[in-house]
Design an enzyme around this catalytic site. Sequence first.
Site, PDB file in Angstrom:
ATOM      1  CG  HIS A 198      -1.924  -1.044   1.339  1.00 31.49           C
ATOM      2  ND1 HIS A 198      -2.097  -1.820   2.456  1.00 31.49           N
ATOM      3  CD2 HIS A 198      -2.848  -1.481   0.447  1.00 31.49           C
ATOM      4  CE1 HIS A 198      -3.081  -2.676   2.261  1.00 31.49           C
ATOM      5  NE2 HIS A 198      -3.555  -2.503   1.048  1.00 31.49           N
TER       6      HIS A 198
ATOM      7  CE  LYS B  63     -14.109  -6.536   4.145  1.00 31.91           C
ATOM      8  NZ  LYS B  63     -13.366  -5.815   3.117  1.00 31.91           N
TER       9      LYS B  63
ATOM     10  NE  ARG C  16      -3.133  -7.576  -4.274  1.00 30.52           N
ATOM     11  CZ  ARG C  16      -3.854  -8.210  -3.379  1.00 30.52           C
ATOM     12  NH1 ARG C  16      -3.310  -8.606  -2.259  1.00 30.52           N
ATOM     13  NH2 ARG C  16      -5.130  -8.458  -3.604  1.00 30.52           N
TER      14      ARG C  16
ATOM     15  CB  SER D 147      -4.496  -6.701   4.836  1.00 29.91           C
ATOM     16  OG  SER D 147      -4.092  -5.509   4.216  1.00 29.91           O
TER      17      SER D 147
HETATM   18  N1  COA Z   1      -0.256  -4.208  -1.691  1.00 31.25           N
HETATM   19  C1  COA Z   1      -0.624  -5.088  -0.756  1.00 31.25           C
HETATM   20  N2  COA Z   1      -1.886  -5.520  -0.587  1.00 31.25           N
HETATM   21  C2  COA Z   1      -2.805  -5.008  -1.410  1.00 31.25           C
HETATM   22  C3  COA Z   1      -2.506  -4.091  -2.410  1.00 31.25           C
HETATM   23  C4  COA Z   1      -1.158  -3.689  -2.548  1.00 31.25           C
HETATM   24  N3  COA Z   1      -0.770  -2.816  -3.473  1.00 31.25           N
HETATM   25  N4  COA Z   1      -3.635  -3.775  -3.061  1.00 31.25           N
HETATM   26  C5  COA Z   1      -4.602  -4.492  -2.484  1.00 31.25           C
HETATM   27  N5  COA Z   1      -4.107  -5.240  -1.500  1.00 31.25           N
HETATM   28  C6  COA Z   1      -4.832  -6.220  -0.680  1.00 31.25           C
HETATM   29  C7  COA Z   1      -5.199  -5.760   0.667  1.00 31.25           C
HETATM   30  O1  COA Z   1      -4.144  -5.994   1.548  1.00 31.25           O
HETATM   31  C8  COA Z   1      -6.418  -6.621   0.949  1.00 31.25           C
HETATM   32  O2  COA Z   1      -6.000  -7.877   1.390  1.00 31.25           O
HETATM   33  P1  COA Z   1      -6.980  -8.885   2.161  1.00 31.25           P
HETATM   34  O3  COA Z   1      -8.159  -9.147   1.300  1.00 31.25           O
HETATM   35  O4  COA Z   1      -6.100 -10.042   2.350  1.00 31.25           O
HETATM   36  O5  COA Z   1      -7.343  -8.216   3.469  1.00 31.25           O
HETATM   37  C9  COA Z   1      -7.062  -6.797  -0.416  1.00 31.25           C
HETATM   38  O6  COA Z   1      -6.039  -6.514  -1.335  1.00 31.25           O
HETATM   39  C10 COA Z   1      -8.171  -5.831  -0.730  1.00 31.25           C
HETATM   40  O7  COA Z   1      -8.009  -4.712   0.064  1.00 31.25           O
HETATM   41  P2  COA Z   1      -8.274  -3.204  -0.227  1.00 31.25           P
HETATM   42  O8  COA Z   1      -7.454  -2.704  -1.349  1.00 31.25           O
HETATM   43  O9  COA Z   1      -8.128  -2.532   1.067  1.00 31.25           O
HETATM   44  O10 COA Z   1      -9.698  -3.201  -0.781  1.00 31.25           O
HETATM   45  P3  COA Z   1     -10.985  -3.672  -0.081  1.00 31.25           P
HETATM   46  O11 COA Z   1     -11.531  -4.703  -0.999  1.00 31.25           O
HETATM   47  O12 COA Z   1     -10.822  -4.027   1.321  1.00 31.25           O
HETATM   48  O13 COA Z   1     -11.804  -2.330  -0.119  1.00 31.25           O
HETATM   49  C11 COA Z   1     -13.041  -0.552  -1.200  1.00 31.25           C
HETATM   50  C12 COA Z   1     -12.266  -1.847  -1.320  1.00 31.25           C
HETATM   51  C13 COA Z   1     -12.942   0.100   0.157  1.00 31.25           C
HETATM   52  C14 COA Z   1     -12.409   0.374  -2.201  1.00 31.25           C
HETATM   53  C15 COA Z   1     -14.496  -0.877  -1.588  1.00 31.25           C
HETATM   54  O14 COA Z   1     -14.977  -1.916  -0.777  1.00 31.25           O
HETATM   55  C16 COA Z   1     -15.411   0.320  -1.463  1.00 31.25           C
HETATM   56  O15 COA Z   1     -15.291   1.284  -2.184  1.00 31.25           O
HETATM   57  N6  COA Z   1     -16.384   0.254  -0.541  1.00 31.25           N
HETATM   58  C17 COA Z   1     -17.336   1.323  -0.292  1.00 31.25           C
HETATM   59  C18 COA Z   1     -18.742   0.889  -0.692  1.00 31.25           C
HETATM   60  C19 COA Z   1     -18.966   1.086  -2.168  1.00 31.25           C
HETATM   61  O16 COA Z   1     -18.821   2.155  -2.710  1.00 31.25           O
HETATM   62  N7  COA Z   1     -19.384  -0.008  -2.848  1.00 31.25           N
HETATM   63  C20 COA Z   1     -19.716   0.035  -4.248  1.00 31.25           C
HETATM   64  C21 COA Z   1     -18.517   0.075  -5.134  1.00 31.25           C
HETATM   65  S1  COA Z   1     -17.948  -1.501  -5.546  1.00 31.25           S
END
Ligand code: COA
Length: 162
Positions: A18, A42, A91, A129
């Site tokens: 990140h 969540k 990724r 994560s």
């Molecule tokens: N390096 C390391 N890990 C990474 C990464 C990187 N460059 N990019 C993503 N990841 C990993 C994270 O560590 C996480 O791992 P995990 O699943 O093992 O915990 C996973 O990828 C996804 O995490 P993250 O990038 O934090 O995304 P998310 O899926 O948790 O959250 C949001 C995505 C917050 C952007 C999305 O849920 C959102 O916009 N929610 C709001 C509601 C909404 O608008 N919904 C409609 C739109 S779809």
Amino acid sequence: MNKIVIYPGSFDPVTRGHVEIIKRAAKMFDHVIVAVLVNSAKKPCFSTDERLDMLRLALGNIHNVEIASFEGLLANYCKERKADAVIRGLRAVTDFEYEFQMALTNKKLNPNLETIFLTADSDSMYLSSSMVREVASMGGDISNFVPACVCEKIAEHFGHND
Ligand code: COA
């Protein structure tokens, strides 16, 4: 023109991957908002405050990076913050389908919003994560996966801080 970009995520916890994406985004945009999702449905491992604190520690003072939290739809938060784009890290091919779906949904909800993908660097391709949480919960060494300054916080959380 002042270009604002939002890097949203759960950051549960922030990883080196990140941080790498955020630093690159800070070179490309005038203002980067790192936005932690507060999602009551969540159950994150770390509280919102813990996740924000770890991001602050990991990022230090980068003059054009702001750390914030948001609730509800990302598309609405982007409108509220007058953001031009959302940044997401890719990724591997496996990320693509979910990211594509999210980008198109956000575009329907907020037609002015672009999603920009940065490819993760080769050292972060495998990071996640949940992997960090699993290794840390079993007392393993996470120093290759998260910034040094947050290692201790994570170890403390899991009671492995001796
Ligand atoms: N390096 C390391 N890990 C990474 C990464 C990187 N460059 N990019 C993503 N990841 C990993 C994270 O560590 C996480 O791992 P995990 O699943 O093992 O915990 C996973 O990828 C996804 O995490 P993250 O990038 O934090 O995304 P998310 O899926 O948790 O959250 C949001 C995505 C917050 C952007 C999305 O849920 C959102 O916009 N929610 C709001 C509601 C909404 O608008 N919904 C409609 C739109 S779809």
